[in-house]
Write a protein that holds these residues in place. Structure first.
Motif, PDB file in Angstrom:
ATOM      1  N   ARG A  38       0.832  -1.186   0.000  1.00  0.00           N
ATOM      2  CA  ARG A  38       0.000   0.000   0.000  1.00  0.00           C
ATOM      3  C   ARG A  38       0.884   1.261   0.000  1.00  0.00           C
ATOM      4  N   THR A  39       0.276   2.429   0.190  1.00  0.00           N
ATOM      5  CA  THR A  39       1.015   3.685   0.254  1.00  0.00           C
ATOM      6  C   THR A  39       0.486   4.515   1.413  1.00  0.00           C
ATOM      7  N   GLY A  40       1.183   5.595   1.698  1.00  0.00           N
ATOM      8  CA  GLY A  40       0.756   6.483   2.771  1.00  0.00           C
ATOM      9  C   GLY A  40      -0.584   7.138   2.536  1.00  0.00           C
ATOM     10  N   ARG A  41      -1.050   7.168   1.294  1.00  0.00           N
ATOM     11  CA  ARG A  41      -2.339   7.792   0.996  1.00  0.00           C
ATOM     12  C   ARG A  41      -3.518   6.992   1.552  1.00  0.00           C
ATOM     13  N   ASP A  42      -3.266   5.760   1.980  1.00  0.00           N
ATOM     14  CA  ASP A  42      -4.324   4.996   2.643  1.00  0.00           C
ATOM     15  C   ASP A  42      -4.849   5.722   3.879  1.00  0.00           C
ATOM     16  N   PHE A  43      -4.023   6.587   4.456  1.00  0.00           N
ATOM     17  CA  PHE A  43      -4.358   7.230   5.723  1.00  0.00           C
ATOM     18  C   PHE A  43      -4.969   8.622   5.548  1.00  0.00           C
ATOM     19  N   ASP A  44      -5.360   8.984   4.333  1.00  0.00           N
ATOM     20  CA  ASP A  44      -5.866  10.348   4.112  1.00  0.00           C
ATOM     21  C   ASP A  44      -7.005  10.693   5.073  1.00  0.00           C
ATOM     22  N   ALA A  45      -7.977   9.798   5.244  1.00  0.00           N
ATOM     23  CA  ALA A  45      -9.129  10.100   6.100  1.00  0.00           C
ATOM     24  C   ALA A  45      -8.700  10.244   7.553  1.00  0.00           C
ATOM     25  N   LEU A  46      -7.889   9.316   8.033  1.00  0.00           N
ATOM     26  CA  LEU A  46      -7.409   9.381   9.410  1.00  0.00           C
ATOM     27  C   LEU A  46      -6.538  10.609   9.621  1.00  0.00           C
ATOM     28  N   ALA A  47      -5.632  10.879   8.676  1.00  0.00           N
ATOM     29  CA  ALA A  47      -4.729  12.021   8.813  1.00  0.00           C
ATOM     30  C   ALA A  47      -5.500  13.331   8.841  1.00  0.00           C
ATOM     31  N   GLY A  48      -6.501  13.452   7.976  1.00  0.00           N
ATOM     32  CA  GLY A  48      -7.295  14.675   7.968  1.00  0.00           C
ATOM     33  C   GLY A  48      -8.004  14.901   9.290  1.00  0.00           C
ATOM     34  N   ALA A  49      -8.537  13.824   9.874  1.00  0.00           N
ATOM     35  CA  ALA A  49      -9.241  13.951  11.150  1.00  0.00           C
ATOM     36  C   ALA A  49      -8.283  14.314  12.277  1.00  0.00           C
ATOM     37  N   LEU A  50      -7.121  13.662  12.317  1.00  0.00           N
ATOM     38  CA  LEU A  50      -6.152  13.969  13.367  1.00  0.00           C
ATOM     39  C   LEU A  50      -5.606  15.393  13.209  1.00  0.00           C
ATOM     40  N   GLY A  53      -7.652  18.064  14.636  1.00  0.00           N
ATOM     41  CA  GLY A  53      -7.499  18.166  16.082  1.00  0.00           C
ATOM     42  C   GLY A  53      -6.163  18.740  16.513  1.00  0.00           C
ATOM     43  N   GLY A  54      -5.373  19.221  15.551  1.00  0.00           N
ATOM     44  CA  GLY A  54      -4.119  19.893  15.895  1.00  0.00           C
ATOM     45  C   GLY A  54      -2.873  19.041  15.796  1.00  0.00           C
ATOM     46  N   ARG A  55      -3.004  17.784  15.337  1.00  0.00           N
ATOM     47  CA  ARG A  55      -1.829  16.922  15.225  1.00  0.00           C
ATOM     48  C   ARG A  55      -1.121  17.131  13.881  1.00  0.00           C
TER      49      ARG A  55
END
Length: 279
Positions: A38-50, A53-55
């Motif tokens: 896979r690639t790091g783009r799998d985390f787009d939804a999680l990354a956007g949400a975090l 929240g300021g992360r």
């Protein structure tokens, strides 16, 4: 979303590691690392949400995947090479980080967390643990044996829907996102999966025997959340329960998923966000 790159050193030379980055640069960093192909783009939804929240969220493409350089020898596609590449990113961050690792990304997280002076503070292991059955590795080898080239994006997406059905009940838009971020142009004018074919060759040369990671797990000192796909053949329920008996470790079963939960559903994102926030 920002795109970044750095150069890292292996004995064979210098190579480029790429990642996408979300959120304020001054935010507490979270590294999210994907699975085998896979690639790091799998985390787009999680990354956007975090990030909301300021992360500060960094999602690398492991060597040979996505926008990162391919390596000159398939034998280099092993966790020590990945940890060497990731150590350059961690050195740039130069401070404590949290970690979300899916499958292979979790193994890399455990390797780093087990080292003296590790910067990993909290770690989410997404459907990976201290024991991996050989039968699940054989299954992964079977899907890696399929062709990587497709006539068009629809064919590539159909392949992903079959191969990664255990990710869970994703929407059409989510499958389309996974397909679009998994594709590269093929030589014949079609599209191909966005990873070096040498990764499949290296994996298929391994004997699919049970993998006991208990000695590595024993050295992990971070606070850990173990996510277990309820239908997973890779992280068995007994393994997740045994891991959760250790102080500072919690296991959560994710219904309707096998290996591995996609971490796109709001409920899954909420579990991860609450843990990383210390709740």
């Amino acid at each position: 979303m920002r795109r970044n790159r750095l150069r890292y050193l292996l004995p064979q030379g210098f190579f480029t590691l790429a990642w996408t980055e979300w959120g304020p640069e001054g935010g507490q960093p979270v590294v999210c690392l994907h699975g085998l192909t896979r690639t790091g783009r799998d985390f787009d939804a999680l990354a956007g949400a975090l990030a909301a929240g300021g992360r500060r969220v960094l999602c690398p493409d492991l060597p040979g995947r996505g926008a990162s350089d391919w390596l000159p020898d398939p034998a280099l596609y092993v966790p020590p090479s990945y940890v060497a590449a990731l150590s350059h990113l961690l050195a740039r961050l130069d401070g404590p980080v949290d970690w979300v690792g899916t499958s292979l990304g979790g193994i890399c997280g455990m390797l780093i967390s087990a080292l003296p002076g590790s910067p990993i503070r909290r770690m989410v292991l997404n459907d990976i643990g201290s024991f991996v059955p050989g039968a699940s590795l054989a299954r992964i080898g079977d899907y890696l044996a399929h062709p990587m080239d497709f006539a068009d994006m629809a064919g590539l997406e159909a392949h992903l829907r079959r191969a990664h059905a255990p990710f869970g009940a994703l929407s059409d838009a989510e499958w389309r996102h996974l397909a679009e971020t998994s594709a590269r142009p093929a030589a014949d004018g079609g599209v191909a999966l966005h990873y070096d074919p040498g990764i499949a060759r290296a994996f298929q040369e391994l004997e699919p025997v049970d993998m006991d990671l208990s000695a590595l797990w024993a050295e992990v000192r971070a606070e850990v959340l173990v996510l277990h796909g309820a239908e997973s053949d890779l992280l068995l329920p007994a393994t997740a329960r045994a891991m959760a008996r250790r102080p500072g470790v919690r296991a959560v079963e994710i219904p309707g998923c096998g290996h591995a939960p996609a971490l796109m559903h709001p409920d899954q994102i909420g579990v991860v966000a609450e843990f990383l926030a210390g709740r």
